[in-house]
Design a protein around this motif. Structure first.
Motif, short mmCIF file in Angstrom:
data_model
loop_
_atom_site.label_atom_id
_atom_site.label_comp_id
_atom_site.label_asym_id
_atom_site.label_seq_id
_atom_site.Cartn_x
_atom_site.Cartn_y
_atom_site.Cartn_z
N GLY A 1 28.93 29.87 27.34
CA GLY A 1 28.63 30.35 28.66
C GLY A 1 29.83 30.84 29.46
N ILE A 2 30.98 31.08 28.83
CA ILE A 2 32.13 31.64 29.55
C ILE A 2 31.95 33.16 29.57
CG2 ILE A 2 34.63 31.99 29.58
CD1 ILE A 2 33.85 29.12 30.21
N ASP A 3 31.87 33.71 30.77
CA ASP A 3 31.70 35.14 30.93
C ASP A 3 33.02 35.85 30.64
OD1 ASP A 3 30.34 37.60 31.91
OD2 ASP A 3 31.80 37.42 33.55
N GLY A 4 33.03 36.80 29.70
CA GLY A 4 34.23 37.52 29.30
C GLY A 4 34.90 38.26 30.45
N LYS A 5 34.10 38.89 31.31
CA LYS A 5 34.68 39.62 32.45
C LYS A 5 35.35 38.67 33.43
CE LYS A 5 31.62 43.58 32.19
NZ LYS A 5 30.59 44.38 32.84
N LEU A 6 34.73 37.52 33.66
CA LEU A 6 35.32 36.53 34.56
C LEU A 6 36.60 35.97 33.95
CD1 LEU A 6 35.26 34.92 37.16
CD2 LEU A 6 33.74 33.27 36.03
#
Length: 180
Positions: free
Chosen positions: A12-17
């Motif tokens: 659930g780690i967003d790449g853009k964030l």
């Protein structure tokens, strides 16, 4: 007794964030060059760090799809060219997907026969000693064989929050990430 820790896989780690958060870390800007003759090429990279002084080891990371990956692997050597603040246009030229060639860029060859950008702030010419897979990147470790400070300029080009500039300059808008 040392406690043991079990880690669950990260999900659930967003790449853009993640890119945005990592962009808060100021880095220098380098152009990695490798190959010789018509195979000589380069790409802009900010994923560089020193590893060890004895032996003198440094590393940088390239995306697995980078146009420079095969050149570095084939030549077994590379140069880390540290860019000066005034060299932002050069950094952007090597950041594009189709601008890997050294045509029209002043360069010479190190004793390891890899290209060195003649007007770089400083350089490290390295012999490739290892490569590791790291997610969607390859981590290249090299032993420094030659180094220099040809320009004597001390104002580095830096990367922060998606843009490049000089240390004293206020950073401008955002730009796409390099082919690192």
């Amino acid at each position: 007794m040392t406690p043991t820790h079990q880690q669950a896989p990260v999900t659930g780690i967003d790449g853009k964030l993640l890119r945005s958060v990592c962009g808060m870390f100021v880095t220098g800007v380098t152009v990695i060059t490798s190959g010789s003759g018509s195979q000589a090429a380069g790409t802009t990279v900010n994923s560089f760090t020193s590893v060890s002084l004895d032996p003198p080891l440094v590393l940088f990371c390239l995306h697995k799809d980078s146009r420079l990956r095969a050149v570095v692997e084939e030549s077994g050597a590379y140069t880390v060219n540290f860019l000066a603040g005034r060299q932002e246009p050069l950094a952007w030229a090597f950041a594009g997907k189709h601008t890997a060639t050294l045509d029209g860029v002043d360069h010479h060859y190190s004793s390891a026969n890899v290209p060195v950008l003649s007007h770089a702030m400083a350089f490290l010419s390295c012999r490739l000693v290892n490569a590791f897979e790291g997610g969607d990147h390859t981590i290249f470790v090299g032993e420094v064989a030659e180094l220099g400070v040809p320009s004597g300029e001390s104002e580095p080009l830096i990367f922060f929050r998606g843009s490049m500039g000089c240390l004293e300059e206020e950073q401008r808008g955002t730009h796409p990430m390099f082919d690192a």
